[in-house]
Design a protein around this motif. Structure first.
Motif, mmCIF file in Angstrom:
data_model
loop_
_atom_site.group_PDB
_atom_site.id
_atom_site.type_symbol
_atom_site.label_atom_id
_atom_site.label_comp_id
_atom_site.label_asym_id
_atom_site.label_seq_id
_atom_site.Cartn_x
_atom_site.Cartn_y
_atom_site.Cartn_z
ATOM 1 N N PHE A 31 -11.356 39.004 -13.895
ATOM 2 C CA PHE A 31 -12.072 38.600 -12.684
ATOM 3 C C PHE A 31 -11.467 39.238 -11.438
ATOM 4 O O PHE A 31 -12.111 39.266 -10.385
ATOM 5 C CB PHE A 31 -12.065 37.077 -12.541
ATOM 6 C CG PHE A 31 -12.938 36.376 -13.537
ATOM 7 C CD1 PHE A 31 -14.300 36.259 -13.330
ATOM 8 C CD2 PHE A 31 -12.406 35.848 -14.695
ATOM 9 C CE1 PHE A 31 -15.115 35.615 -14.255
ATOM 10 C CE2 PHE A 31 -13.204 35.207 -15.631
ATOM 11 C CZ PHE A 31 -14.560 35.091 -15.410
ATOM 12 N N LEU A 35 -13.644 39.614 -8.043
ATOM 13 C CA LEU A 35 -13.426 38.508 -7.117
ATOM 14 C C LEU A 35 -12.104 38.727 -6.385
ATOM 15 O O LEU A 35 -11.366 39.663 -6.701
ATOM 16 C CB LEU A 35 -13.411 37.189 -7.896
ATOM 17 C CG LEU A 35 -14.705 36.869 -8.656
ATOM 18 C CD1 LEU A 35 -14.542 35.591 -9.472
ATOM 19 C CD2 LEU A 35 -15.890 36.752 -7.717
ATOM 20 N N LEU A 87 -22.854 33.163 -6.379
ATOM 21 C CA LEU A 87 -22.213 33.188 -7.699
ATOM 22 C C LEU A 87 -20.720 33.442 -7.567
ATOM 23 O O LEU A 87 -19.903 32.788 -8.238
ATOM 24 C CB LEU A 87 -22.870 34.266 -8.565
ATOM 25 C CG LEU A 87 -22.207 34.539 -9.918
ATOM 26 C CD1 LEU A 87 -22.300 33.308 -10.811
ATOM 27 C CD2 LEU A 87 -22.849 35.740 -10.595
ATOM 28 N N ASP A 88 -20.329 34.384 -6.712
ATOM 29 C CA ASP A 88 -18.915 34.705 -6.546
ATOM 30 C C ASP A 88 -18.110 33.487 -6.089
ATOM 31 O O ASP A 88 -17.011 33.233 -6.591
ATOM 32 C CB ASP A 88 -18.751 35.844 -5.532
ATOM 33 C CG ASP A 88 -19.168 37.186 -6.109
ATOM 34 O OD1 ASP A 88 -19.579 37.214 -7.279
ATOM 35 O OD2 ASP A 88 -19.091 38.192 -5.389
ATOM 36 N N MET A 90 -18.884 30.256 -6.426
ATOM 37 C CA MET A 90 -18.837 29.224 -7.459
ATOM 38 C C MET A 90 -17.824 29.578 -8.558
ATOM 39 O O MET A 90 -17.057 28.723 -9.009
ATOM 40 C CB MET A 90 -20.227 29.041 -8.072
ATOM 41 C CG MET A 90 -21.293 28.515 -7.131
ATOM 42 S SD MET A 90 -20.941 26.842 -6.511
ATOM 43 C CE MET A 90 -20.323 27.222 -4.854
ATOM 44 N N VAL A 91 -17.834 30.840 -8.988
ATOM 45 C CA VAL A 91 -16.888 31.254 -10.026
ATOM 46 C C VAL A 91 -15.457 31.213 -9.489
ATOM 47 O O VAL A 91 -14.524 30.827 -10.206
ATOM 48 C CB VAL A 91 -17.244 32.654 -10.551
ATOM 49 C CG1 VAL A 91 -16.208 33.130 -11.565
ATOM 50 C CG2 VAL A 91 -18.621 32.644 -11.202
ATOM 51 N N SER A 92 -15.266 31.586 -8.226
ATOM 52 C CA SER A 92 -13.923 31.536 -7.629
ATOM 53 C C SER A 92 -13.396 30.110 -7.586
ATOM 54 O O SER A 92 -12.215 29.863 -7.866
ATOM 55 C CB SER A 92 -13.948 32.138 -6.222
ATOM 56 O OG SER A 92 -14.305 33.505 -6.251
ATOM 57 N N LEU A 94 -14.265 27.724 -9.646
ATOM 58 C CA LEU A 94 -13.964 27.368 -11.028
ATOM 59 C C LEU A 94 -12.624 27.962 -11.466
ATOM 60 O O LEU A 94 -11.828 27.298 -12.145
ATOM 61 C CB LEU A 94 -15.086 27.862 -11.946
ATOM 62 C CG LEU A 94 -14.953 27.535 -13.438
ATOM 63 C CD1 LEU A 94 -14.870 26.028 -13.648
ATOM 64 C CD2 LEU A 94 -16.128 28.103 -14.218
ATOM 65 N N LEU A 95 -12.351 29.191 -11.065
ATOM 66 C CA LEU A 95 -11.074 29.828 -11.400
ATOM 67 C C LEU A 95 -9.903 29.120 -10.728
ATOM 68 O O LEU A 95 -8.822 28.991 -11.312
ATOM 69 C CB LEU A 95 -11.102 31.302 -10.996
ATOM 70 C CG LEU A 95 -11.976 32.213 -11.862
ATOM 71 C CD1 LEU A 95 -12.124 33.581 -11.214
ATOM 72 C CD2 LEU A 95 -11.389 32.362 -13.252
ATOM 73 N N LEU A 121 -15.311 30.308 -19.204
ATOM 74 C CA LEU A 121 -15.055 31.419 -18.290
ATOM 75 C C LEU A 121 -15.188 32.773 -18.990
ATOM 76 O O LEU A 121 -15.580 33.767 -18.353
ATOM 77 C CB LEU A 121 -13.660 31.278 -17.675
ATOM 78 C CG LEU A 121 -13.548 30.276 -16.535
ATOM 79 C CD1 LEU A 121 -12.089 30.054 -16.152
ATOM 80 C CD2 LEU A 121 -14.336 30.760 -15.320
ATOM 81 N N VAL A 124 -18.747 33.404 -18.696
ATOM 82 C CA VAL A 124 -19.096 33.699 -17.298
ATOM 83 C C VAL A 124 -18.729 35.134 -16.937
ATOM 84 O O VAL A 124 -19.415 35.786 -16.143
ATOM 85 C CB VAL A 124 -18.387 32.699 -16.356
ATOM 86 C CG1 VAL A 124 -18.508 33.135 -14.902
ATOM 87 C CG2 VAL A 124 -18.974 31.307 -16.528
ATOM 88 N N GLY A 125 -17.658 35.652 -17.531
ATOM 89 C CA GLY A 125 -17.238 37.018 -17.229
ATOM 90 C C GLY A 125 -18.312 38.049 -17.499
ATOM 91 O O GLY A 125 -18.362 39.095 -16.843
#
Length: 678
Positions: A31, A35, A87-88, A90-92, A94-95, A121, A124-125
């Motif tokens: 990621f 990100l 999306l970026d 939300m994933v950030s 989560l990370l 994850l 998600v990747g």
């Protein structure tokens, strides 16, 4: 038989935590390419803190400190410039939660939560990259995550085994391998349905490639990138390099410096509505001539709806939209690799009768500026016998005068840019030449427009396809000639024929500016070029046959099978496949069952017996550890204390229910005693 000392401890062990932290790092690492990279240091700091807590060198963070750390992470995401609902972002988030979760992992059930988030994850990747390397890395991440899951279900004795790491990885790999046949069967035959929902794309900063507003420096910047734009495979003979004009956008409006599609700011949806209302697509405007050319294109994700095709393309996929100026748009932004099947008629005539709206757009000029160019256009048109004669006169001027093709043109300022280029600098890139040519046409009352896209491409002999990259970005002109319709003219080819015939690298060989900012580009090193092409060919096969395997491809495959087989043989084939998979599982499970686990204390005792055997002290099978210790002590009196101590500790581990932490100390003592017997 399950070892009686194996038990599921509620408290996570040190080695179990190390496995968990390693799995977290492996999952988060890819990621960093998409990100904010500071997420990785956050993970490393959390890892270091958690290890100190396990060793007793730091305290478990309290609730207020956890909230403060979380607030800092959210602030970091906001400072990074990501939109809240993207999306970026939300994933950030989560990370961040995934990284911070390690700070509060105390029990095995906490470890399960981390592992399951890790599985999610990994999936998600693939929203960010679906390359074959990303797929291979995803498999590695799954293996390590599963190995961490296995490690956190083991006792301390099992974790301290010499082969514990290899055993965990081996078991994890074998589990994935057992799933492989069913995965392939489901991939090939499982019906593919449209998603019930899609992730909205808000990432304007993620847009790449050709855009809908062009200034001369934009395409020059693209020419410094070797990033892939799309790949093309032809069904039949491949066209010549100078015929490969990949049309993307049509730019009608010029504000004195930049070219754009219309004089108002339209998004892609509004633009499609505008052309539907004022210049709708119609095949009746095309007079077909010659043989058609069929080809398949796989576009890389750009975050934009523009697709690049040969003109005019008539037979297309239902997922695209055709506009009245012969451009092709996807109905949604291209955020994943996109496959398009197309057919074009290269010799067709377009718009023999020009609509009033199209004519108005193709003649529009700014109300003021570039007076010298306007006067020259009027004079040259008066000296020409026809519109076509005037076009040829302007094209010839680019060869007669000292014009130069370069990626490093002088700056033209914000006003009278056409005058400065045509009569002063005379140095520029394709946008300079196409833009000034269109201006000269319009100033003489001849409809013309700029087209941007890509020219040519690199043929991959191994994969039999054409790879078009960002440095192939190009701009040219279209002029409407009465009785002939729209005709393509490329003034760049008059100044630098090698750009059209051979590509950008040869055209810029005199100044050495091709990919000058990329020192390790494969195009600059011959020994890397073959490797690059082979890897690209493998990636193309992955995109075409795996990522491109959609519902239509599946329907074609099933139709082919059904046409060749009746219902009974087909049912027998499907049944045989499933039976084969179950037999494979039974065999593999049987093989795994034979691999009996030996507890760590037994491994140490076996080493103890081997070392005594080297001194002639052999343990009989019927002797208990106590009996053997007495006999061995009498035969080797110098080491009697060591022998008795080792045997006593071994029996305590076997027959006394101590805590795992006590076992750790006992194992350490046993290893020390073993070293004394060398």
């Amino acid at each position: 038989m399950i070892d009686k000392h194996y038990k599921i401890s509620q408290q996570i062990t040190y080695r179990g935590m190390i496995w968990l932290l390693a799995a977290q790092l492996v999952v988060m690492l890819p990621f960093a390419f998409f990100l904010p990279i500071w997420l990785i240091p956050v993970m490393l700091v959390a890892t270091y803190w958690r290890i100190r807590v396990i060793k007793g060198n730091a305290a478990q963070p309290k609730l207020l400190l956890n909230l403060f750390i979380l607030a800092l992470g959210v602030a970091g995401i906001w400072v990074s410039g990501m939109r809240l609902l993207s999306l970026d972002a939300m994933v950030s988030l989560l990370l961040l939660g995934f990284a911070f979760k390690s700070l509060e992992v105390i029990r095995q059930r906490d470890a399960l939560v981390v592992v399951f988030i890790g599985y999610f994850l990994v999936a998600v990747g693939f929203l960010f990259s679906q390359s074959i390397l990303a797929g291979a890395y995803g498999v590695v991440a799954l293996i390590i995550l599963t190995a961490a899951l296995i490690a956190n279900q083991q006792s301390s004795a099992q974790q301290l085994s010499q082969n514990a790491t290899r055993s965990n990885l081996g078991l994890s790999t074998m589990m994935l391998f057992q799933c492989l046949p069913l995965m392939i069967l489901v991939f090939v035959f499982m019906p593919r349905f449209s998603p019930l929902w899609v992730i909205p794309s808000f990432e304007s900063q993620a847009k790449t490639g050709v855009t809908d507003t062009i200034t001369p420096g934009d395409i020059a910047n693209l020419a410094k990138s070797d990033e892939l734009a799309f790949r093309v495979s032809f069904k039949g003979q491949r066209p010549a390099q100078h015929e490969l004009y990949w049309r993307g956008l049509v730019l009608n409006n010029f504000d004195g410096k930049s070219w754009q599609q219309l004089d108002n700011a339209y998004d892609s949806f509004e633009l499609g509505m505008y052309y539907d209302q004022h210049m709708p697509w119609s095949e009746t405007n095309i007079t077909q001539q010659g043989e058609p050319l069929e080809y398949d294109v796989i576009y890389e994700k750009t975050g934009q709806p523009w697709l690049f095709t040969l003109t005019p393309s008539l037979t297309l996929d239902k997922q695209v939209k055709q506009l009245g100026d012969y451009r092709i748009m996807a109905k949604n932004d291209v955020v994943t690799p996109f496959l398009l099947n197309a057919k074009t008629y290269p010799n067709a005539k377009r718009d023999l009768n020009l609509g009033e709206q199209t004519r108005r757009l193709a003649l529009a000029l700014p109300s003021r500026g570039d007076n010298k160019t306007r006067e020259a256009a009027k004079q040259w048109r008066a000296e020409s016998a026809s519109d076509e004669d005037y076009v040829n006169k302007v094209m010839t001027r680019f060869t007669e005068k000292e014009y130069y093709y370069t990626l490093k043109p002088p700056l033209l300022g914000n006003s009278n840019t056409i005058d400065k280029f045509l009569f002063e600098s005379q140095r520029g890139f394709c946008v300079h030449y196409a833009g000034s040519f269109v201006y000269l046409m319009r100033a003489a009352g001849i409809p013309a427009r700029m087209v941007v896209g890509y020219l040519g491409g690199e043929w991959n002999e191994a994969g039999q396809y054409l790879a078009v990259r960002q440095y192939d970005a190009h701009a040219w002109a279209e002029v409407w000639i009465k009785g002939q319709g729209w005709k393509r003219y490329d003034p760049t080819g008059m100044v630098s024929p090698s750009r059209v015939e051979s590509g950008l690298e040869e055209a810029l060989s005199h100044e050495g500016s091709f990919l000058e900012g990329q020192f390790f580009s494969a195009q600059k090193f011959e020994w890397l070029d073959g490797i690059r092409k082979k890897m690209d060919s493998i990636q193309y096969g992955w995109r075409r046959w795996v990522l491109g395997y959609d519902s239509e491809s599946q329907a074609n495959l099933l139709q082919t099978i059904l046409n060749k087989m009746s219902s009974i043989p087909l049912a027998a084939l499907v049944g045989a496949l499933f039976i084969g998979i179950f037999l494979f599982w039974f065999v593999m499970l049987g093989l795994l069952k034979r691999q009996r686990y030996e507890s760590y204390e037994h491994q140490l005792y076996r080493k103890f017996c081997k070392r005594l055997a080297k001194h002639g002290i052999i343990r009989e099978q019927q002797q208990t550890p106590s009996e053997f210790a007495v006999i061995a002590s009498s035969q080797w009196p110098e080491k009697s204390d060591t022998i008795r101590s080792f045997s006593l500790i071994y029996q305590q581990i076997c027959y006394v229910d101590n805590a795992d932490q006590a076992h750790d100390q006992s194992f350490k003592k046993m290893r020390q005693l073993l070293s004394e017997l060398r």
